[in-house]
Design an enzyme around this catalytic site. Structure first.
Site, mmCIF file in Angstrom:
data_model
loop_
_atom_site.group_PDB
_atom_site.id
_atom_site.type_symbol
_atom_site.label_atom_id
_atom_site.label_comp_id
_atom_site.label_asym_id
_atom_site.label_seq_id
_atom_site.Cartn_x
_atom_site.Cartn_y
_atom_site.Cartn_z
ATOM 1 C CE LYS A 52 -3.845 -2.434 1.823
ATOM 2 N NZ LYS A 52 -4.580 -2.869 3.702
ATOM 3 C CD GLN A 96 -3.688 -4.076 6.800
ATOM 4 O OE1 GLN A 96 -3.486 -2.948 6.372
ATOM 5 N NE2 GLN A 96 -4.128 -4.861 6.089
ATOM 6 C CG ASP A 119 -9.181 -0.106 4.789
ATOM 7 O OD1 ASP A 119 -9.418 -0.221 3.278
ATOM 8 O OD2 ASP A 119 -8.532 -0.095 5.964
#
Ligand SMILES: NC(=O)c1ccc[n+]([C@@H]2O[C@H](COP(=O)([O-])OP(=O)(O)OC[C@H]3O[C@@H](n4cnc5c(N)ncnc54)[C@H](OP(=O)(O)O)[C@@H]3O)[C@@H](O)[C@H]2O)c1
Length: 282
Positions: A52, A96, A119
């Site tokens: 990422k 995460q 997200d």
């Protein structure tokens, strides 16, 4: 013949376009910025975070990479999130998952401002998605919708079956397909006659986390089959939830693992960050 949908190529194309958008933002004195928080030493998470931050750098997004020890407390993470929620130079925040067991993931997800929730996991963003008024989209299902666009697959009126009902894949996937006018069935581990239901699908999305579970018996001739799974088989090889060799030749379209849904997830994360940065102009 089965068309293999190439997530590497499509994600590259999308990221090229995002690079131009990032440049335009910088010309207007906005540096798109994404905070990525990793707690602990989970090897898979380390790889995801590296991918990422690398993608962000390629595009021209400032990636603020925060690594915290396994012993970090929930309160410390919440403080960090509060700091970046208030920081106008930051456009996206990502923590995460999974987090160490002593941390409540829901509390962390819900602490991120919905306006910086790249997200798309915040309940406010989920709610907007289910009302067909999305503000942020979960990256994996969003990437799958981009595949349909790229390969001119119109889902309107199609029979779509989603196998798996997780909050990060199955449920938002069902909402996106419904918003795009597909007729959607969501199945899960308690579903009876799964094979028969799957065989009716024009579009079959598989997100269960069981290596090579779905074979040709689950697939209608010519169906679009999207494989979200990422599993290691006994030999340590990365495989999807779909038995590629069995389904290849029967499906009309099929995503491979790797080089399918995975790279699209990252591209959509970057796209969401750029969109949030662009919104900050207004
Ligand atoms: N490529 C990417 O970017 C990406 C992103 C996210 C996830 N993934 C991968 O996608 C897979 C799924 O992830 P997830 O987070 O959605 O998993 P998850 O949270 O474990 O959910 C799995 C879902 O599959 C259902 N399920 C499990 N076994 C089943 C069976 N035998 N028949 C029917 N349904 C079954 C479960 O049903 P119940 O609800 O009844 O338990 C659950 O709803 C994993 O391999 C993960 O690594 C990939």
């Amino acid at each position: 013949m089965t068309v293999i949908m190439n997530g590497n190529e499509l994600s590259k194309k999308i990221k090229e376009n995002l690079r131009l958008r990032a440049t335009k933002l910088k010309e207007q004195n906005i540096e798109p910025s994404l905070v990525v928080v990793l707690v602990g030493e989970d090897p898979a998470s380390q790889v995801y975070v590296r991918n990422k931050t690398r993608a962000a750098e390629q595009i021209g997004i400032n990636a603020i990479d925060i690594r915290l020890p396994e012993t970090t407390t929930e309160a410390e993470i919440l403080d960090l999130i509060a700091k970046y929620n208030a920081d106008e130079t930051v456009h996206g925040i990502l923590v995460q998952l999974p987090l160490p067991k002593h941390i409540n993931e829901d509390r962390i997800t819900q602490a991120i401002s919905p306006l910086k929730d790249v997200d798309g996991f915040h309940p406010v963003n989920m709610g907007h998605l289910f009302m067909n008024e999305p503000l942020a989209l979960p990256c994996t299902p969003h990437g799958i919708m981009e595949f349909f666009k790229e390969y001119n697959i119109d889902v309107t009126g199609k029979n779509a079956v989603v196998i798996g009902r997780s909050n990060i894949v199955g449920r938002p996937m069902a909402a996106l397909l419904l918003n795009a006018n597909a007729t959607v069935t969501v199945t899960h581990s308690r579903t009876q006659n799964l094979k028969e239901i799957a065989r009716e699908a024009d579009i079959l999305v598989v997100a269960i986390g069981r290596g090579e579970f779905v074979d040709a018996d689950y697939v209608k001739e010519g169906a679009v089959v999207i494989d979200v799974g990422m599993n290691r088989n006994a030999a340590g090889k990365l495989v999807g939830d779909v038995d590629f060799a069995s389904v290849n030749g029967k499906a009309g379209y099929l995503t491979p693992v790797p080089r399918g849904v995975g790279p699209m997830t990252i591209a959509m994360l970057m796209q969401q960050t750029i969109e949030f940065a662009e919104r900050s102009l207004n």
